[in-house]
Design a protein around this motif. Sequence first.
Motif, PDB file in Angstrom:
ATOM      1  N   CYS A 198       1.338  -1.277  -0.119  1.00  0.00           N
ATOM      2  CA  CYS A 198       0.013   0.160   0.374  1.00  0.00           C
ATOM      3  C   CYS A 198       1.175   0.901   0.137  1.00  0.00           C
ATOM      4  O   CYS A 198       1.233   1.674   0.860  1.00  0.00           O
ATOM      5  CB  CYS A 198      -0.866   0.020   0.758  1.00  0.00           C
ATOM      6  N   THR A 199       0.607   1.974  -1.054  1.00  0.00           N
ATOM      7  CA  THR A 199       1.389   3.395  -1.165  1.00  0.00           C
ATOM      8  C   THR A 199       0.675   4.525  -1.470  1.00  0.00           C
ATOM      9  O   THR A 199      -0.128   4.468  -2.677  1.00  0.00           O
ATOM     10  CB  THR A 199       3.011   3.233  -2.662  1.00  0.00           C
ATOM     11  N   MET A 200       0.385   5.241  -0.222  1.00  0.00           N
ATOM     12  CA  MET A 200      -1.040   5.911  -0.611  1.00  0.00           C
ATOM     13  C   MET A 200      -1.248   7.361  -0.225  1.00  0.00           C
ATOM     14  O   MET A 200       0.088   7.966   0.406  1.00  0.00           O
ATOM     15  CB  MET A 200      -2.020   5.097   0.123  1.00  0.00           C
ATOM     16  N   LEU A 201      -1.490   8.259  -0.894  1.00  0.00           N
ATOM     17  CA  LEU A 201      -1.898  10.154  -0.392  1.00  0.00           C
ATOM     18  C   LEU A 201      -3.611  10.337  -0.165  1.00  0.00           C
ATOM     19  O   LEU A 201      -4.072   9.834  -1.053  1.00  0.00           O
ATOM     20  CB  LEU A 201      -1.041   9.919  -1.719  1.00  0.00           C
ATOM     21  N   PRO A 202      -3.392  11.191   0.079  1.00  0.00           N
ATOM     22  CA  PRO A 202      -4.077  12.043   0.654  1.00  0.00           C
ATOM     23  C   PRO A 202      -3.993  13.134  -1.205  1.00  0.00           C
ATOM     24  O   PRO A 202      -3.712  13.977  -1.239  1.00  0.00           O
ATOM     25  CB  PRO A 202      -4.504  13.153   1.175  1.00  0.00           C
ATOM     26  N   THR A 203      -5.738  12.970  -1.557  1.00  0.00           N
ATOM     27  CA  THR A 203      -6.215  14.230  -2.450  1.00  0.00           C
ATOM     28  C   THR A 203      -7.370  15.494  -2.313  1.00  0.00           C
ATOM     29  O   THR A 203      -7.749  15.043  -1.384  1.00  0.00           O
ATOM     30  CB  THR A 203      -6.191  13.957  -3.892  1.00  0.00           C
ATOM     31  N   THR A 204      -7.370  16.496  -3.513  1.00  0.00           N
ATOM     32  CA  THR A 204      -9.120  16.470  -3.010  1.00  0.00           C
ATOM     33  C   THR A 204      -9.662  16.167  -3.909  1.00  0.00           C
ATOM     34  O   THR A 204      -9.483  15.168  -4.776  1.00  0.00           O
ATOM     35  CB  THR A 204      -8.593  18.354  -4.061  1.00  0.00           C
ATOM     36  N   ASP A 205     -11.028  16.436  -4.264  1.00  0.00           N
ATOM     37  CA  ASP A 205     -12.428  15.738  -5.034  1.00  0.00           C
ATOM     38  C   ASP A 205     -12.066  15.922  -6.521  1.00  0.00           C
ATOM     39  O   ASP A 205     -12.338  15.313  -6.716  1.00  0.00           O
ATOM     40  CB  ASP A 205     -13.256  16.027  -4.470  1.00  0.00           C
ATOM     41  N   ASP A 206     -10.640  16.776  -7.123  1.00  0.00           N
ATOM     42  CA  ASP A 206     -10.700  16.194  -8.681  1.00  0.00           C
ATOM     43  C   ASP A 206      -9.416  15.892  -8.606  1.00  0.00           C
ATOM     44  O   ASP A 206      -8.263  15.621  -9.833  1.00  0.00           O
ATOM     45  CB  ASP A 206     -10.824  17.920  -9.473  1.00  0.00           C
ATOM     46  N   GLY A 207      -8.522  15.422  -7.498  1.00  0.00           N
ATOM     47  CA  GLY A 207      -7.640  14.091  -7.553  1.00  0.00           C
ATOM     48  C   GLY A 207      -6.096  14.948  -7.407  1.00  0.00           C
ATOM     49  O   GLY A 207      -4.862  14.395  -7.723  1.00  0.00           O
ATOM     50  N   THR A 208      -6.218  16.345  -6.626  1.00  0.00           N
ATOM     51  CA  THR A 208      -4.954  16.512  -6.643  1.00  0.00           C
ATOM     52  C   THR A 208      -4.342  16.626  -5.139  1.00  0.00           C
ATOM     53  O   THR A 208      -5.165  16.155  -4.412  1.00  0.00           O
ATOM     54  CB  THR A 208      -5.322  18.010  -6.903  1.00  0.00           C
ATOM     55  N   PRO A 209      -3.051  16.108  -5.574  1.00  0.00           N
ATOM     56  CA  PRO A 209      -2.580  15.282  -4.262  1.00  0.00           C
ATOM     57  C   PRO A 209      -1.995  16.452  -3.693  1.00  0.00           C
ATOM     58  O   PRO A 209      -1.692  17.880  -4.024  1.00  0.00           O
ATOM     59  CB  PRO A 209      -1.235  15.301  -5.110  1.00  0.00           C
ATOM     60  N   LEU A 210      -2.575  16.564  -2.364  1.00  0.00           N
ATOM     61  CA  LEU A 210      -2.440  17.926  -0.797  1.00  0.00           C
ATOM     62  C   LEU A 210      -1.363  18.067  -1.371  1.00  0.00           C
ATOM     63  O   LEU A 210      -0.845  19.379  -0.900  1.00  0.00           O
ATOM     64  CB  LEU A 210      -2.999  17.426   0.497  1.00  0.00           C
ATOM     65  N   TRP A 235      -0.541  22.572   2.068  1.00  0.00           N
ATOM     66  CA  TRP A 235      -0.464  21.239   2.817  1.00  0.00           C
ATOM     67  C   TRP A 235       1.371  21.285   2.471  1.00  0.00           C
ATOM     68  O   TRP A 235       1.679  20.033   2.991  1.00  0.00           O
ATOM     69  CB  TRP A 235      -0.784  20.139   2.275  1.00  0.00           C
ATOM     70  N   SER A 236       1.476  21.573   1.405  1.00  0.00           N
ATOM     71  CA  SER A 236       3.037  20.901   0.876  1.00  0.00           C
ATOM     72  C   SER A 236       4.478  20.825   1.963  1.00  0.00           C
ATOM     73  O   SER A 236       5.297  19.546   1.986  1.00  0.00           O
ATOM     74  CB  SER A 236       3.851  21.778  -0.186  1.00  0.00           C
ATOM     75  N   SER A 237       4.072  21.757   2.850  1.00  0.00           N
ATOM     76  CA  SER A 237       5.602  21.884   4.430  1.00  0.00           C
ATOM     77  C   SER A 237       4.471  20.153   5.193  1.00  0.00           C
ATOM     78  O   SER A 237       5.389  19.991   6.294  1.00  0.00           O
ATOM     79  CB  SER A 237       6.048  22.367   4.994  1.00  0.00           C
ATOM     80  N   ASN A 238       3.967  19.593   4.480  1.00  0.00           N
ATOM     81  CA  ASN A 238       2.701  18.766   5.941  1.00  0.00           C
ATOM     82  C   ASN A 238       3.600  17.254   5.463  1.00  0.00           C
ATOM     83  O   ASN A 238       3.108  16.834   4.564  1.00  0.00           O
ATOM     84  CB  ASN A 238       1.398  19.041   6.121  1.00  0.00           C
ATOM     85  N   PRO A 239       4.641  16.525   6.175  1.00  0.00           N
ATOM     86  CA  PRO A 239       4.483  15.059   5.352  1.00  0.00           C
ATOM     87  C   PRO A 239       3.266  14.283   5.697  1.00  0.00           C
ATOM     88  O   PRO A 239       3.657  13.606   4.600  1.00  0.00           O
ATOM     89  CB  PRO A 239       5.134  14.537   7.186  1.00  0.00           C
ATOM     90  N   HIS A 240       2.303  14.919   6.398  1.00  0.00           N
ATOM     91  CA  HIS A 240       1.357  13.711   6.239  1.00  0.00           C
ATOM     92  C   HIS A 240       0.771  14.160   4.470  1.00  0.00           C
ATOM     93  O   HIS A 240      -0.748  13.799   4.404  1.00  0.00           O
ATOM     94  CB  HIS A 240       0.116  13.475   7.076  1.00  0.00           C
ATOM     95  N   ALA A 241       1.179  15.178   3.958  1.00  0.00           N
ATOM     96  CA  ALA A 241       0.309  15.354   2.875  1.00  0.00           C
ATOM     97  C   ALA A 241       0.828  14.617   1.232  1.00  0.00           C
ATOM     98  O   ALA A 241       0.417  14.594   0.465  1.00  0.00           O
ATOM     99  CB  ALA A 241       0.276  16.824   2.513  1.00  0.00           C
ATOM    100  N   TRP A 242       1.964  14.039   1.866  1.00  0.00           N
ATOM    101  CA  TRP A 242       2.937  12.992   0.765  1.00  0.00           C
ATOM    102  C   TRP A 242       2.475  11.912   1.138  1.00  0.00           C
ATOM    103  O   TRP A 242       1.375  11.522   1.216  1.00  0.00           O
ATOM    104  CB  TRP A 242       4.291  13.253   1.119  1.00  0.00           C
ATOM    105  N   VAL A 243       3.581  10.882  -0.213  1.00  0.00           N
ATOM    106  CA  VAL A 243       2.466  10.058  -0.453  1.00  0.00           C
ATOM    107  C   VAL A 243       3.084   8.775   0.485  1.00  0.00           C
ATOM    108  O   VAL A 243       4.884   9.216   0.711  1.00  0.00           O
ATOM    109  CB  VAL A 243       3.673   8.780  -1.976  1.00  0.00           C
ATOM    110  N   LYS A 244       2.558   8.115   0.882  1.00  0.00           N
ATOM    111  CA  LYS A 244       2.896   6.840   2.421  1.00  0.00           C
ATOM    112  C   LYS A 244       3.269   5.896   1.352  1.00  0.00           C
ATOM    113  O   LYS A 244       2.430   5.426   0.601  1.00  0.00           O
ATOM    114  CB  LYS A 244       2.257   6.590   3.685  1.00  0.00           C
ATOM    115  N   LEU A 245       4.920   5.702   1.424  1.00  0.00           N
ATOM    116  CA  LEU A 245       5.299   4.161   0.779  1.00  0.00           C
ATOM    117  C   LEU A 245       5.095   3.438   1.825  1.00  0.00           C
ATOM    118  O   LEU A 245       4.836   3.166   2.206  1.00  0.00           O
ATOM    119  CB  LEU A 245       6.891   4.451   0.413  1.00  0.00           C
ATOM    120  N   TRP A 246       5.086   1.954   0.966  1.00  0.00           N
ATOM    121  CA  TRP A 246       4.438   0.983   1.793  1.00  0.00           C
ATOM    122  C   TRP A 246       5.360   0.658   1.820  1.00  0.00           C
ATOM    123  O   TRP A 246       5.496  -0.159   3.206  1.00  0.00           O
ATOM    124  CB  TRP A 246       4.774   0.215   0.112  1.00  0.00           C
ATOM    125  N   LYS A 247       6.638   0.950   2.413  1.00  0.00           N
ATOM    126  CA  LYS A 247       7.475   0.510   3.424  1.00  0.00           C
ATOM    127  C   LYS A 247       7.407   1.654   5.022  1.00  0.00           C
ATOM    128  O   LYS A 247       8.633   1.853   5.893  1.00  0.00           O
ATOM    129  CB  LYS A 247       8.885   0.960   2.637  1.00  0.00           C
TER     130      LYS A 247
END
Lengths: 560, 560
Positions: free
Chosen positions: A94-106, A112-124
Amino acid sequence: MSKYTIGIDFGTLSGRAVIVDVADGREIAAATYEYANAVMDDRLPDGTPLGPDWALQDPADYLQVLETTIPKVIAEAGVRADDVIGIAIDFTACTMLPTTDDGTPLCFLDEWSSNPHAWVKLWKHHAAQPEANEINRIAAERGEDFLARYGGKISSEWMLAKCWQILDEAPDVYENADRLLEAADWVIWQLTGNERRNSCTAGYKAVWSKADGYPNKEFLKALAPGLANLVEEKLSTDIYPLGVNAGGLVPEWAGQLGLKEGTAVAVANVDAHVAVPACTVVEPGKMVMIMGTSICHMVCGTESKIVPGMCGVVEDGILPGLFGFEAGQSAVGDIFAWFVENCLPASYEREAQARGISVHVLLTEKAAKLTPGESGLLALDWWNGNRSVLVDTDLTGVLLGMTLTTKPEEIYRALIEATAYGTATIVNTFAANGVPIDEIYCCGGLAAKNAMLMQIYADVTGRPMRISASEQTPALGSAMHAAVAAGKAAGGYDTIQDAAAKMARVKEEQYFPIAENQAIYAELLAEYTKLHDYFGRGENDVMKRLKGIKERAHHEKVAR
Amino acid sequence: MSKYTIGIDFGTLSGRAVIVDVADGREIAAATYEYANAVMDDRLPDGTPLGPDWALQDPADYLQVLETTIPKVIAEAGVRADDVIGIAIDFTACTMLPTTDDGTPLCFLDEWSSNPHAWVKLWKHHAAQPEANEINRIAAERGEDFLARYGGKISSEWMLAKCWQILDEAPDVYENADRLLEAADWVIWQLTGNERRNSCTAGYKAVWSKADGYPNKEFLKALAPGLANLVEEKLSTDIYPLGVNAGGLVPEWAGQLGLKEGTAVAVANVDAHVAVPACTVVEPGKMVMIMGTSICHMVCGTESKIVPGMCGVVEDGILPGLFGFEAGQSAVGDIFAWFVENCLPASYEREAQARGISVHVLLTEKAAKLTPGESGLLALDWWNGNRSVLVDTDLTGVLLGMTLTTKPEEIYRALIEATAYGTATIVNTFAANGVPIDEIYCCGGLAAKNAMLMQIYADVTGRPMRISASEQTPALGSAMHAAVAAGKAAGGYDTIQDAAAKMARVKEEQYFPIAENQAIYAELLAEYTKLHDYFGRGENDVMKRLKGIKERAHHEKVAR
């Protein structure tokens, strides 16, 4: 007129595209793009520091893979856009990310770009272990049925723990994430304009099943009130089987990639699972192993079985009509790479340089001169925790048996052997629980490159080993699924079985167990199992206590 | 007119002489000779291969030490032969050899020079483990009293096991060895023409005691009929206390060394034990540690006590009028050297070179930045077995807690910490068995060179640590014993206490335990102890089984 499909394999450090002749699976051209931001485990590109056990990626790297590799393979193959009938992708998960409803990654948004939780969490990414522990505790307490499908434990690597970590640590990110989804499904959304999630990641990583759907709202609420509406609000209940056309390529991407608008795009798949038919395997009893930085083990059965510590059993999860079982080792090639980077003496590096060979080739050459048992060493392969059969990321590596005459190649071989014992533990657990395994099919870098390693795995598991003929097996598997998404009418195939019969191949060479090695490795495996159970099943939780002391020491140092 | 004595310290790889002013212990000049044949653990000089666990030396190297270093220190000091009132030596032990009745080493004779058993068996020759096992089994069965004096076990490193190995494997060598003796006593024999054996090696290494003598003939016969007359035929019952004059220097050596004929030559001593008074320690409660390739721990008590796993308790064995207790760790600096030789990445070597510092200094600098517990690593320091408190050469090293982010300096520090836990285990065992230890005095290369290591030892043991002011502590201790052998009338001293009061010194700097480090190390020591007992006391004999498999693999490979 030949028809072609393109498969793109999104790995841990790079994305690889291959363009394939649909008639015979011949790989016409391939191209790779190394992710510019690779794996971020220390800090964000802007310098924001990350905690221990974090591992993030940048979704912009995924788009770069598409933009650079697809035009390249089309150009190199010299085929016309009209003759490319489909594309498909596979991904780490599972490599997952948060996006807006149009699919824009946060993480693409300044806010949001300085918030680590806005990025893709890699499988590991392993920092959601506290959440995973709570998921397992509460699910066990409530007697949730789904636990048994996942070997009794939900991993911190999976969707639910990662979503919950966001809610816990960054409620504002959680709130503003209209969607929480696999990067795999996000890429398909980009290409087609449709958020069509695939059954493989939903089944293996988001605790979804064809029969029962997701965990219910009461359970989610019991975890945290804020999670109660996770499924309706942020996930999706529209889950599509593998090989289905997610919708045609949107005009902008068609233009950018040099493909025809509306070209079939298959729903996404997982890099490991997509390799099964690409290794020719379309039946039970044959395990497929993807051997790279980690190993993923897949085997199909005719019935659902409860196997301790497996990663999951998902109906139609790998092949239609069969129950797909998955297990895994969370570090294999990664351990060998760690060894070469951190433990290889200068004299060996100089010898390899002088001979113009890689240090892995040199070490393998020296290690191959050793016989089984000759080093006196034994290791537990837990440098990145243990996925199967213990499902515990807090376990750590062990090396035992060193003397003052122990040589680097002996340690290197012991590490390889330890990973083979790890695989044997998985194979034997499946076999003991009603999922027979007669043969093992391998793909991935380690399988192709290291004959000594393959012989050790055959000797340790007692199973014949075959190797995929493709050096891009997952990408080929994706190209096969692209051919299924396109369908027979368009020049593809109607089923993955048909595609496998024409497009997949294994190498001539096989590795058979050698009886005298098997006998010694049986003794060594028994010693491995004894230590595995001692350190892994609660008799001595020293690894967890050391991790606790380490974390305290880390916090106190930072506080000073 | 000032008087001088010369002390010569025969170590594992070299011999060092120092000439000292008897009045104040000032070291006027020093010289070292590196043994040309060093440690032979692979083959003899003529190519004859050695088995696993062998470690031999060449007695010619010992003579070279005398011939090169003594004239050098006399010349450098610019003193007259008349003012050199005595010489004394100390040696590794049990380091033994077979000779003819005129003291000629069998390995000097063409007839025997290709037979490994004709050479010097160095202290760390471990191939007599089967014999040691039998000695312990039979002694326990017969209820031999002497066992308790040696922590319940006789080591494979000691005289009896080594003699028996010769009888077992080379009966012709045994038969033709008129004498079997410590290299220390052999050197004294060369210098004085008298075979006068010392009480320290006899007591600690040959199971001799002032009260009971050697093990009796019935016991030796029970081991093997051929050993029955070992004591009468090959050893000696003439045992001389430390500091006694073994006889004057013979004319040939006097000429060769540039000393006066008849110069007092003290009976030999052990390199470790001789250092105790040289560290100023002449009373109970103060442990002395010689910290080098291995560690030897010595402490005196007023009563004989039974301490599990000690190497021995010998009345007058260290200081007259006290019971001298000895314990040991069979590899310490050797483990760090192994690490640097076999595990240090090229990038670290380059960094050290670029900065013009040794790799040990570089690693120490990086490791010193870590706080206790921060690495998450734990090791068992058994790379060369465990001498105290387990007395088992078949134990091997363990490293636990590795992750993919583990760094070389973390491993290096974990190895240092493991040796400190080993020392703490010894200190705590003495204290728990009626031999109190309030302070620790250190000498040897590690103590002088590595402040981080000393602080770790203080934190782990919870004892203040002091360091000998001399960089040649054993050689100084020998020079002190030479002054006692010469006696007050000749310008020396009548007792070692008098000599220590004038000639020995410690450094101003001390290392005191730091409370917060102590607290964390107490937790880590508890983890070490749990693993120590699990692997070392029979709960999981995996190390022995791996050694068994290793030996079989080795034999089968050779047989092929």
